[in-house]
Design a protein around this motif. Structure first.
Motif, PDB file in Angstrom:
ATOM      1  N   HIS A 359     -20.823   0.986 -29.636  1.00  0.00           N
ATOM      2  CA  HIS A 359     -21.790  -0.027 -29.232  1.00  0.00           C
ATOM      3  C   HIS A 359     -22.613   0.591 -28.122  1.00  0.00           C
ATOM      4  N   ALA A 360     -23.882   0.203 -28.020  1.00  0.00           N
ATOM      5  CA  ALA A 360     -24.746   0.756 -26.984  1.00  0.00           C
ATOM      6  C   ALA A 360     -24.235   0.442 -25.583  1.00  0.00           C
ATOM      7  N   TYR A 361     -23.585  -0.713 -25.418  1.00  0.00           N
ATOM      8  CA  TYR A 361     -23.060  -1.102 -24.114  1.00  0.00           C
ATOM      9  C   TYR A 361     -21.607  -0.665 -23.988  1.00  0.00           C
ATOM     10  N   GLY A 362     -21.316   0.123 -22.971  1.00  0.00           N
ATOM     11  CA  GLY A 362     -19.943   0.530 -22.733  1.00  0.00           C
ATOM     12  C   GLY A 362     -19.137  -0.552 -22.051  1.00  0.00           C
ATOM     13  N   LYS A 363     -19.799  -1.354 -21.229  1.00  0.00           N
ATOM     14  CA  LYS A 363     -19.140  -2.464 -20.541  1.00  0.00           C
ATOM     15  C   LYS A 363     -20.133  -3.595 -20.348  1.00  0.00           C
ATOM     16  N   ARG A 364     -19.630  -4.815 -20.413  1.00  0.00           N
ATOM     17  CA  ARG A 364     -20.452  -5.998 -20.189  1.00  0.00           C
ATOM     18  C   ARG A 364     -19.662  -6.935 -19.286  1.00  0.00           C
ATOM     19  N   ASP A 382     -24.241   1.180 -19.523  1.00  0.00           N
ATOM     20  CA  ASP A 382     -24.334   2.149 -20.603  1.00  0.00           C
ATOM     21  C   ASP A 382     -23.019   2.902 -20.772  1.00  0.00           C
ATOM     22  N   GLN A 383     -23.013   3.906 -21.629  1.00  0.00           N
ATOM     23  CA  GLN A 383     -21.780   4.626 -21.937  1.00  0.00           C
ATOM     24  C   GLN A 383     -21.277   5.477 -20.763  1.00  0.00           C
ATOM     25  N   THR A 384     -22.139   5.761 -19.803  1.00  0.00           N
ATOM     26  CA  THR A 384     -21.725   6.551 -18.638  1.00  0.00           C
ATOM     27  C   THR A 384     -21.234   5.680 -17.493  1.00  0.00           C
ATOM     28  N   GLY A 385     -21.282   4.351 -17.683  1.00  0.00           N
ATOM     29  CA  GLY A 385     -20.861   3.438 -16.634  1.00  0.00           C
ATOM     30  C   GLY A 385     -21.956   3.026 -15.684  1.00  0.00           C
ATOM     31  N   GLU A 386     -23.197   3.437 -15.967  1.00  0.00           N
ATOM     32  CA  GLU A 386     -24.327   3.070 -15.119  1.00  0.00           C
ATOM     33  C   GLU A 386     -24.883   1.703 -15.512  1.00  0.00           C
ATOM     34  N   LEU A 387     -25.232   0.911 -14.504  1.00  0.00           N
ATOM     35  CA  LEU A 387     -25.881  -0.374 -14.768  1.00  0.00           C
ATOM     36  C   LEU A 387     -27.191  -0.110 -15.497  1.00  0.00           C
ATOM     37  N   TRP A 388     -27.373  -0.761 -16.618  1.00  0.00           N
ATOM     38  CA  TRP A 388     -28.524  -0.509 -17.477  1.00  0.00           C
ATOM     39  C   TRP A 388     -29.433  -1.735 -17.579  1.00  0.00           C
TER      40      TRP A 388
END
Length: 455
Positions: A359-364, A382-388
């Motif tokens: 999924h495009a979002y790693g965390k929500r 995102d997948q790197t853990g950065e707020l997107w």
């Protein structure tokens, strides 16, 4: 950490990913919905300072409102902001802001602002929804893997939620009316503030809330959704039909699309998860709609606890028919002059992507209004853990029904500095019309999709 900011003991007990039991609560526990808890599961009491007790919500139209579907009269038009949060003073209020909101201040330090108004707990629903919610509390269950809802009908399925999956299912199946018709604009806003509205008409029948049905009659359908595009000309006539299931294991979402140019209806099996929505210019995925929708199976869900947060609430001025789209749409974000935020208690639910799925979002991280279970704010990583990205639902109570839901949703991409707004009806001459009789499942068919989609 302040005692009234986090319910520490409860948070520790509730913060697990997979439910240890799928059964409903006891009758004794459910009876709290008639005493210390609201009928939908929020705390009746206030916080002793700036969050008042719940006293039934806003269930009657104010003077001046007379016709279903007409723009709403603002019952709080005389309210003034208590203060305004800006990038300059946000540190003072940091504990009541989400990381996504802080990201908006950092990205737009000179223009983004949050006017904070007195908290008014206006959330309300009909008595029969409250009655069904109580019944659900002692009977509703998740399927074994948590991806389906069973033994629930006509109310919040888990008003006394024990885990993250139950909480997110409360959002998915919350009260939003029985049948609605809405004409609205969807707008992708570029970095310079330029935009071109896409006008749509939406019709939704919430089968789960049909009063003439029972659990046995639902045929595994939560709702039917039909949307077709009215403008611009290059998109006019395109249409989408969805059959949304209650048990996504038993039957995945069914979706069809109508292409006006080809005059063909086709199955759209990929209209889910992180499939980009064409009209959103890459700023919204399929499961971003309504801040979150669809199958929860790609994430691990954790109920972190409850927190006090400034969230959009009672946004009648934002949806006023006296305000034009050009007045609302500004570079980077909506015009703060028309927005309203209040301090409310929210449930914090964290979704982390499972191993081996994409999924495009790693965390929500979702912030659910305690009085409705609707998601008010979502912080997306995102997948790197950065707020997107950060999404916000601008909530108000449709007092004619009553139902508390968003008047519009804004989806912000902090990296590209663009955003997308869904549900704007300021220039459409009406708001959501709840007055029409539900047409039934025979109306929501591929054949009807073809008929309604013709230019």
């Amino acid at each position: 950490m302040k005692k009234n900011n986090w319910i520490a003991a409860g948070a520790l007990a509730l913060a697990f990913v997979v439910p240890s039991a799928l059964a409903a609560v006891s009758v004794q526990e459910a009876d709290k919905l008639k005493t210390t808890l609201t009928p939908l599961g929020g705390e009746r009491a206030g916080n002793g300072s700036d969050i008042p007790p719940w006293r039934g919500g806003l269930s009657l139209p104010p003077v001046g409102y007379s016709k279903a579907g007409q723009p709403h009269v603002d019952p709080f038009s005389k309210d003034k902001p208590l203060f305004v949060i800006t990038a300059a003073n946000m540190a003072q209020y940091s504990q009541y802001l989400t990381e996504g909101q802080k990201g908006l201040f950092r990205t737009y330090p000179n223009t983004f602002a949050m006017p904070i108004y007195p908290t008014r707990r206006t959330a309300a629903a009909p008595d029969w929804v409250y009655e069904n919610t109580y019944k659900n509390a002692i009977r509703a269950e998740l399927t074994k893997d948590g991806n389906g809802l069973q033994y629930a009908y006509g109310g919040i399925p888990f008003p006394i939620a024990k885990n993250g999956l139950e909480a997110i299912w409360n959002h998915i199946a919350r009260w939003r009316g029985v049948y609605l018709v809405r004409r609205a604009a969807e707008i992708a806003v570029q970095t310079d503030g330029s935009f071109s509205p896409v006008l749509v008409q939406q019709e939704i029948e919430f089968n789960y809330y049909r009063q003439d049905k029972s659990i046995e009659d639902l045929n595994n359908i939560l709702f039917y959704y039909l949307s077709y595009t009215r403008a611009p000309a290059r998109l006019a006539g395109g249409a989408v039909l969805l059959h949304e299931p209650l048990n996504q294991v038993q039957q995945p979402r069914q979706a069809w699309g109508y292409n006006a140019g080809q005059r063909r209806v086709r199955l759209a099996p990929n209209l889910a998860y992180d499939t980009p929505i064409a009209a959103a210019d890459g700023l919204r995925y399929a499961d971003d709609t309504d801040i979150f929708n669809g199958a929860p199976d790609r994430y691990n869900w954790k109920l972190v606890g409850k927190k006090e947060v400034f969230i959009p609430y009672n946004n009648y001025q934002l949806s006023s028919d006296k305000v034009k789209y050009k007045d609302l749409i500004k570079p980077g974000h909506l015009n703060p002059e028309y927005t309203r935020y209040e301090k409310h208690r929210v449930w914090v639910v964290e979704a982390t992507l499972k191993d081996g799925v994409r999924h495009a979002y790693g965390k929500r991280v979702f912030y659910l209004d305690e009085d409705t279970w609707g998601i008010a704010v979502a912080d997306l990583y995102d997948q790197t853990g950065e707020l997107w990205r950060v999404s916000m639902a601008y909530i108000k109570t449709y007092y004619e029904l009553p139902v508390t839901w968003s008047t519009m949703e804004a989806y912000h991409d902090l990296q590209s500095k663009r955003y997308y707004v869904q549900g704007m009806d300021n220039e459409e001459g009406s708001t959501i019309d709840y007055s029409q009789e539900p047409p039934g499942e025979r109306y929501f068919t591929p054949a009807e999709l073809r008929r309604r989609g013709k230019r």
